[in-house]
Structures are given as structure tokens and as C-alpha cells.
Scaffold this motif. Structure first.
Motif, PDB file in Angstrom:
ATOM      1  N   ARG A 299      -7.619   2.624  12.106  1.00 30.75           N
ATOM      2  CA  ARG A 299      -6.934   3.349  11.296  1.00 30.75           C
ATOM      3  C   ARG A 299      -6.222   2.615   9.963  1.00 30.75           C
ATOM      4  O   ARG A 299      -5.990   2.887   8.998  1.00 30.75           O
TER       5      ARG A 299
ATOM      6  N   HIS B 239      -7.063   3.146   6.255  1.00 29.01           N
ATOM      7  CA  HIS B 239      -5.982   3.524   5.208  1.00 29.01           C
ATOM      8  C   HIS B 239      -6.123   2.378   3.886  1.00 29.01           C
ATOM      9  O   HIS B 239      -5.854   2.736   2.700  1.00 29.01           O
TER      10      HIS B 239
ATOM     11  N   GLU C 143      -6.802   3.409  -0.139  1.00 32.22           N
ATOM     12  CA  GLU C 143      -5.653   3.196  -0.900  1.00 32.22           C
ATOM     13  C   GLU C 143      -6.396   2.248  -1.980  1.00 32.22           C
ATOM     14  O   GLU C 143      -6.355   2.317  -3.191  1.00 32.22           O
TER      15      GLU C 143
ATOM     16  N   GLU D   2      -8.415  12.077  10.770  1.00 28.63           N
ATOM     17  CA  GLU D   2      -7.745  11.044   9.908  1.00 28.63           C
ATOM     18  C   GLU D   2      -8.412  10.760   8.813  1.00 28.63           C
ATOM     19  O   GLU D   2      -7.888  10.575   7.680  1.00 28.63           O
TER      20      GLU D   2
ATOM     21  N   GLY E 212      -6.762  11.557   5.323  1.00 31.39           N
ATOM     22  CA  GLY E 212      -6.763  10.373   4.413  1.00 31.39           C
ATOM     23  C   GLY E 212      -6.990  10.542   2.945  1.00 31.39           C
ATOM     24  O   GLY E 212      -6.617  10.346   2.120  1.00 31.39           O
TER      25      GLY E 212
ATOM     26  N   ARG F 146      -4.540  12.669   1.389  1.00 35.14           N
ATOM     27  CA  ARG F 146      -3.236  11.807   1.240  1.00 35.14           C
ATOM     28  C   ARG F 146      -3.402  10.960   0.064  1.00 35.14           C
ATOM     29  O   ARG F 146      -2.486  10.831  -0.927  1.00 35.14           O
ATOM     30  N   TYR F 147      -4.698  10.378  -0.439  1.00 28.78           N
ATOM     31  CA  TYR F 147      -4.633   9.428  -1.464  1.00 28.78           C
ATOM     32  C   TYR F 147      -5.572   9.980  -2.725  1.00 28.78           C
ATOM     33  O   TYR F 147      -6.025   9.280  -3.783  1.00 28.78           O
TER      34      TYR F 147
END
Length: 572
Positions: free
Chosen positions: A380, A384, A388, A419, A423, A426-427
Motif C-alpha cells: 500500500r 501510493h 503520487e 485501494e 488511489g 485521490r491523486y
């Protein structure tokens, strides 16, 4: 208080002296396995059999400040109850002490004891001495009634007697394979019968000077202190297997089981203590049981050193995870689009480096992460980091992608698909920005959760790359079920193709086949211009290798491939 104790105390105005009790304990200690003790309550002095010094962290067998010293010796959760009992004795509310609680041994392990004692009073009726005996209630029996053999306690005494001087010979530790399943499938009585028959088979082939013990559960030990070595142990193990096979054939195969064994040569042990022998023999037996079983393992110090390193590394990995993955970093290696002659994406590669361990190869720490389940939080973390990085790079290279390796443990034991989807959101990544890489040999196509994961990737538009193709199953039916968008050829396969005409043609046909079913192909491991020239003739889609760049941290990748985003393939 018993009448005999009362009469003893009345022998003199001062009663029994500390010195007399100490002499009495010293006389009896050699003939006892338990620990005698007395507690001089007014004098605040405690004395115990000297053999307790070998077992428990006592500096000396007589000491003052008794309550404070006992607090260091007694298991922390049990001390308050003991302290309360001592207070009751002082208040004359109790005249006999009988309590089961735990002490801590030399290694810090909790040891259950039963402590009993009588209170002897002075002529004024005040508690003067607490006198009694401590015995360990969790220790093995001296003998085993199921097999009729002596047990571990007796074996310990035998070893201690021989270790007083340099010894030769071997220690053979034998275990019945899958004994738990025997008990579960056939019942405890049947399991006990197998234990008895195993003991009989071993006893039948023992040679003069060899002694057999029941160690624990399904394990036995043979001690041989005669001038021999571990090759004699191998001969004995084979004899035992032969005897067991004759028993199995005699039962018309109604009974069927196998045994594994680990053996130590006493001459090879730097510290021939009982605890060391048991520790190393347990390791040896476990090594024999790993994998196929039904074999013998001869202890090698180098193997044990690797085992200890593995255990120490796992401990450090756990600590790193608990410290927000401190020591783990994400490196990035460029993947080049062969037609556009530019960086198409980057593979995210996990690295581990701490002051305690130094750089640890991925081939060493990743299997440990998978075995322990730590790959889930670490996976995880690196996922990320990859997202990112991709988000930042896409502001300069809009079509940039990043690939992340996903372990079979993550697929089977966590919701890694959720996830990934969350993810990307989120990004703020564009659809298809994250490519999931799966190692071909790490999965079973028939596993429902794995198939569901691959289907889920397709539904959410997440590309799938099949890594290390050609080193695993290489099953084209497997490709049909998994439905990857890209196949990656491992460097070992690439090197064979560059060194052998047959393998070269095989790889060329594989590229053609891949394109015929609308898949992309990436060839890994390109390190020189010559290798690149030959591989380009096959017309793969992507190239990866040290020739274009080694894995590096994000800052270095940014400087090399983002701020200077130009074609990087030499046309010469």
C-alpha cells in the motif's frame, strides 16, 4: 503450623537459625529436582536451593529486601497476588502458603510454579519463617506412559552429565510427519498407537550406547555419546525408516505415515549446552520437514546463520512497518516506447535500506514480506508513492504511466483493487495511468479471487502487465483467462535469445504471436547498444533495462527523464 515445626522452634529461645536452614537446604539440594526455600520474615532474608541459580535470573541464592527482589523475579501480572498473600501471612491470617503463579527464567520466559510452605512462629506466636518447596508444574514428565520412554527431563539430566567434559557423538531428533492430521482423521487413540509403534521401531534398531527419549508431542530423540558422527545418525535414520516400512506393510497399509529427522554432531557445536542442543535440533528437524518431508537434515552452521539473519531481518521489517515504513523507498526505472523513442512509463521498484541492515536485496526481503503478510501495508505504501509520482509527472508528460508490482498475497488477503481505484481518484490520475504488474508464476488461474481481481481491473480500466513471462507457466490458455494488456519478457529469457539462434527465433515468434492477439510486449534487461540493436529487429513495443537507466529515486528520475523529456534511443 505442624506440631513437628512447633517443637523444632521451641528447641531454643531463638528458634531455628538461618544458618541451620541454609545447611539443611544445601544437604538436600543434590538429591532433589525441586527448589527448597525458607523466608526469614523478621530478618527479611530469603534463601533457595542453589540449583535455582541455573534456571532463574538470581545473582545469589540468599538475598535481603525480599519483596523488592521477588518483584524482579516474579512474572509482572502475578506479583500483586503474591504480595497480597505475603501480607496476609504477616497479619497471621494465613498459616500455610499454597499458590500457583509464574516466575521468569534466564531467557525471560514465564515459568509456572507451585509454591507451598508452612509458617513457623516464634515463642510469641509471630510469623518467623516461611519454609517450603517450589516445583515447576509446566515441565515435561520424567517418563512418558504412552510410549513407555523416558521424557525430556530425564534426557536433560543425561545430557548435563555428559557435557561436563568434551563429548563426541550425535543427537538425532525424529518427528512424525503430519501427526496432527493423523489425530484429526483417525482419533487420539489411533495417534497414541502410532506413537507407541514409532517408539518400538526406533528401539528395535538402536545400537549399544544409544538411548531413546520422548521429547514432546510427536517427537523423539536419540542420544549417542559413543565415538561416532552424524553419518552414523544417517544410517540409524534409514534403519528406523526401514523398520517403520515393515510395520506399515505388516498392517496391510492400514497404517501409513512417514518420519523426518534432524541431526547434530556434538563436535560441531561451539556451545554444547542443553538449551543450545534443543534449539539447534529443533531447527534441524524443521529444515527436514520443510518441503517434501520424509527425509533427514544434517545440521550446517551456515544454514542456521542464514535462518538467524532471516529472523533478524523479519524483526527489522516489522519495526519498519510500525514506523510508517521507515527504511522503505520507491525507486523508478524508465520503460521506453520503441517507436516514439521516449519514456513511456516507469516501473516502481521497492527498496529497503536502514542503518542497522544496510541495503537489502529485494530477492531477500520481498519473500519475507509475502510470508509474513507485511507485503500488504508495504504494498500500500509503495502504491501510493507510485501514484503520487505519476500525478506530479503527468503535469509535464500528460500520457505518462506508472506500473506497480502487486503480490499474490495482496490479491488474496486484501482489497487491493479498491485501494487502486480509490488511489487513482485521490491523486487525480487519468484513466489507465496505473499499470498493475503480476508475476506469472505467483498465481493460480483457477483461484476465484484472482480471477475476480483480474476481471475487476478490466471493469475499472486498469491495465494489467504479466511480468517475467517465459519463466513461469508460459501457458497461452493462462493468457486467455488473465487477459493482460502487456507481456513482459524477463532478462533471463532475453539473454538466452541473444546467445542462441533457436531461442532468438522463439522470442521473435512470441513477439509476433503477442501482436496477433492485440497485446503489447516489453522486453526487459537491455544493457548495451548491441543488445538493443538485435532486439529492435523483433519490433517489440517497449524496452526496459540498464541501457536506458537504472532504478533511481524520484528526484533523480525527475531530473533525468522529466525536465529533459526528449528521445533517448540512439539511432546509430
Amino acid at each position: 503450623m505442624c506440631r513437628k515445626g512447633e517443637s523444632l522452634v521451641q528447641e531454643g529461645k531463638e528458634g531455628l537459625s538461618v544458618e541451620k536452614f541454609q545447611q539443611f537446604i544445601d544437604i538436600l539440594t543434590p538429591s532433589m529436582d525441586d527448589y527448597l526455600y525458607f523466608y526469614d520474615m523478621p530478618g527479611d532474608c530469603y534463601c533457595i536451593s542453589s540449583n535455582a541459580l541455573e534456571r532463574f535470573p538470581l545473582k545469589q541464592n540468599c538475598f535481603h529486601n525480599v519483596v523488592q527482589e521477588l518483584e524482579k523475579l516474579v512474572y509482572s501480572a502475578d506479583f500483586s497476588a503474591l504480595n497480597a498473600e505475603i501480607a496476609q501471612i504477616r497479619r497471621k491470617e494465613k498459616h500455610f502458603h499454597n499458590m500457583q503463579y509464574r516466575w521468569v527464567d534466564q531467557e525471560g520466559k514465564a515459568i509456572w510454579i507451585n509454591c507451598r510452605g508452612s509458617v513457623l512462629k516464634d515463642e510469641d506466636g509471630e510469623p518467623k519463617f516461611l519454609v517450603g518447596c517450589i516445583n515447576e508444574i509446566g515441565t515435561s514428565q520424567k517418563a512418558d506412559n504412552i510410549t513407555g520412554l523416558l521424557g525430556e527431563t530425564s534426557m536433560r539430566a543425561e545430557i548435563a552429565e555428559h557435557l561436563e567434559e568434551p563429548v563426541c557423538g550425535f543427537f538425532l531428533r525424529v518427528g512424525i510427519d503430519n501427526f496432527k492430521e493423523i489425530n484429526e482423521n483417525r482419533g487420539m487413540e489411533y495417534g497414541n498407537m502410532i506413537l507407541r509403534k514409532t517408539a518400538e521401531c526406533i528401539e528395535h534398531v538402536l545400537r549399544p550406547g544409544q538411548k531413546l527419549y520422548r521429547v514432546v508431542a510427536d517427537e523423539f530423540a536419540v542420544l549417542d555419546f559413543t565415538p561416532c558422527d552424524r553419518q552414523n545418525a544417517v544410517v540409524l535414520y534409514n534403519d528406523i525408516r526401514g523398520e517403520i516400512q515393515r510395520f506399515i506393510e505388516g498392517s496391510c497399509y492400514d497404517s501409513f505415515f512417514t518420519i523426518s529427522a534432524g541431526t547434530l554432531d556434538f563436535k560441531d557445536l561451539e556451545k554444547p549446552s542443553y538449551s543450545n542442543i534443543m534449539k539447534l535440533s529443533e531447527f534441524a528437524l524443521n529444515e527436514a520437514k520443510n518441503g517434501e518431508k520424509n527425509k533427514i537434515y544434517l545440521f550446517e552452521p551456515e544454514d542456521y546463520e542464514r535462518f538467524q539473519r532471516k529472523r533478524a531481518l523479519l524483526k527489522r521489517l516489522r519495526k519498519a512497518v510500525n514506523e510508517d515504513c521507515r527504511g522503505f523507498t520507491a525507486n523508478f526505472q524508465p520503460i521506453v516506447h520503441i517507436d516514439q523513442q521516449s519514456v513511456f512509463s516507469a516501473e516502481t521498484l521497492l527498496r529497503f535500506d536502514t542503518e542497522e541492515t544496510g541495503p537489502v536485496p529485494p530477492t531477500e526481503f520481498i519473500p519475507l514480506l509475502e510470508e509474513s503478510g507485511l507485503i500488504i501495508p508495504v504494498g500500500r505504501f509503495v502504491m501510493h508513492k507510485a501514484m503520487e509520482a505519476c500525478s506530479r509527472i503527468q503535469k509535464f508528460i500528460p500520457d505518462f504511466r506508472v506500473s506497480v508490482n502487486v503480490s499474490y498475497v495482496q490479491v488474496l488477503k486484501s482489497d487491493v483493487l479498491k485501494e487502486l481505484v480509490e488511489g487513482e481518484r485521490r491523486y487525480g490520475l487519468r484513466p489507465g495511468s496505473v499499470i498493475v504488474e503480476l508475476t506469472e508464476s505467483g498465481f493460480l488461474e483457477s483461484d476465484e479471487k484472482f480471477i475476480g481481481f483480474c476481471d475487476g481491473l478490466q471493469q475499472h480500466g486498469i491495465p494489467l502487465a504479466l511480468d517475467d513471462f517465459g519463466t513461469g507457466y508460459s501457458n497461452f490458455h493462462y493468457l486467455y483467462n488473465v487477459k493482460p494488456s502487456t507481456i513482459k519478457i524477463d532478462r533471463s529469457f532475453t539473454m538466452k535469445a541473444l546467445q542462441n539462434a533457436y531461442e532468438y527465433n522463439l522470442l521473435r515468434h512470441m513477439v509476433d504471436m503477442t501482436h496477433s492477439i492485440a497485446l503489447k510486449l516489453c522486453i526487459e534487461g537491455i544493457e548495451t547498444q548491441e543488445e538493443l540493436n538485435r532486439i529492435r529487429e523483433m519490433n517489440p513495443d517497449y524496452i526496459q533495462g540498464y541501457f536506458f537507466g537504472k532504478p533511481c529515486d524520484f528526484d533523480a528520475f525527475w531530473r533525468e527523464y522529466v525536465t529533459q523529456n526528449e528521445g533517448i534511443i540512439d539511432e546509430s
